[in-house]
Design an enzyme around this catalytic site. Structure first.
Site, mmCIF file in Angstrom:
data_model
loop_
_atom_site.group_PDB
_atom_site.id
_atom_site.type_symbol
_atom_site.label_atom_id
_atom_site.label_comp_id
_atom_site.label_asym_id
_atom_site.label_seq_id
_atom_site.Cartn_x
_atom_site.Cartn_y
_atom_site.Cartn_z
ATOM 1 N N ASP A 56 -7.238 4.963 -6.068
ATOM 2 C CA ASP A 56 -7.327 4.333 -7.381
ATOM 3 C C ASP A 56 -7.702 5.372 -8.437
ATOM 4 O O ASP A 56 -7.084 5.466 -9.506
ATOM 5 C CB ASP A 56 -8.398 3.234 -7.278
ATOM 6 C CG ASP A 56 -8.676 2.560 -8.603
ATOM 7 O OD1 ASP A 56 -7.707 2.270 -9.322
ATOM 8 O OD2 ASP A 56 -9.864 2.318 -8.914
ATOM 9 N N GLU A 101 -2.455 2.212 -3.359
ATOM 10 C CA GLU A 101 -3.570 3.076 -3.760
ATOM 11 C C GLU A 101 -4.158 3.787 -2.538
ATOM 12 O O GLU A 101 -4.506 4.969 -2.596
ATOM 13 C CB GLU A 101 -4.634 2.263 -4.492
ATOM 14 C CG GLU A 101 -4.152 1.794 -5.872
ATOM 15 C CD GLU A 101 -5.169 0.980 -6.644
ATOM 16 O OE1 GLU A 101 -5.007 0.861 -7.866
ATOM 17 O OE2 GLU A 101 -6.122 0.433 -6.031
#
Lengths: 211, 211
Positions: A41, A105
């Site tokens: 992320d 992610e």
């Protein structure tokens, strides 16, 4: 695994990293995707941010923030996941996994650990930065203009639900325009993000194409 | 400028970058710190995240998220700014600059552009990661335990104000414990973050030391 490596165009030195990125907690309590998602992320945000910073030298930070949001929001990332068909490769036990974006992610986190910045940048450029998007916030303005021009009213936004998972909020917002049957729905970590995504969805339905 | 370069231990090849990072919009409309702050904010998050990910191999993502928040929240970064005395070097016109933390982010952006990852990591390790901090969320539990044990009540949190600057929210929260005069105040981009920082401040006042 080999099939996925082919799709993403990278062969992992440490196959366990890719496995970890694709393991849902319902399958195993040991190594699951979440730590790698935390890492990915951050790395995704930064790679996109640096790319946009360098590309748009004459733009202010607000434009950059909104344009970055277009590339890292969960709805867009889910589309990318569908393309790569990541969900086919996720190990889980009888789960209906909706947040497929989290696995992309996690894969980004695994790619960084296995191959470093060069490899992760290549992946992000190929699968995420490969489309020209509009800054996310513009959708609320676009739908407002459409609504005023065509129906003489402003769009109505309504919060449908507000939940907290771990530390993160999840808002679901619906937007309607009086006199139009179609409606848009959006999820986000804050009300504003959810509204923007709802506005985008409604605009797409009204105009009959995606962007 | 040379004085600041000495303090941070890095000589810029492109001095204009450092100048841009230290220019407030009240001083000039041209190159101001905001674009570099956008960049530095992302880079800071990622460098801290990668560092904590590698340091705490046995910890879950929630712990990592909370510990990262301790290092990147504005209150902590303001302290770092005070140490480096950044505000002395900021060019502005009659402004009472409160968000000094934004300039440290802008400097991080400038360091990255001028010197790359190696230089920016060195700076962050020396000035930001040089203390052992607790995960941010623990402060609410700590003050709750203290309050229950000593006064038999739960702390009361109150939102004092809620503003929006550009795209970002700012919440101000106050926390009190019945029977204790001291109170804690915290600012944050969401209510929870503001509460945690308020809890931390109150705990520091009650226990008479900082952490």
């Amino acid at each position: 695994m080999q099939e996925l490596e082919k799709i993403i165009g990278y062969e992992f030195k440490n196959k366990k990293l890719l496995e970890e990125a694709l393991t849902h907690p319902s399958y195993s309590n040991n190594l699951t995707y979440q730590r790698l998602e935390f890492l990915g992320d951050l790395i995704l945000d930064t790679v996109i941010g640096i790319y946009l910073f360098k590309k748009h030298k004459d733009k202010k930070e607000e434009f950059l923030t909104n344009l970055k949001a277009s590339y890292v929001n969960r709805n867009y990332l889910k589309k990318v996941c569908d393309e790569i068909q990541i969900i086919k490769f996720v190990k889980h036990k009888n789960c209906n996994i909706k947040r497929t974006d989290k696995f992309i992610e996690a894969i980004i986190g695994a790619l960084y650990l296995d191959g470093g910045w060069r490899v992760v940048k290549k992946f992000i450029k190929r699968f995420i930065l490969n489309r020209e998007l509009e800054p996310l916030k513009d959708y609320k303005n676009l739908i407002l203009n459409y609504s005023l021009k065509n129906k003489g009213v402003v769009p109505e936004y309504k919060v449908i639900s507000e939940k907290t998972y771990h530390n993160k909020k999840e808002f679901v917002v619906e937007v309607r325009i009086k006199g139009i049957k179609k409606k848009g729905k959006g999820k986000g970590e804050n009300k504003k993000e959810a509204e923007i995504i709802a506005a985008k969805e409604l605009l797409q339905k009204i105009l009959g194409h995606t962007f």
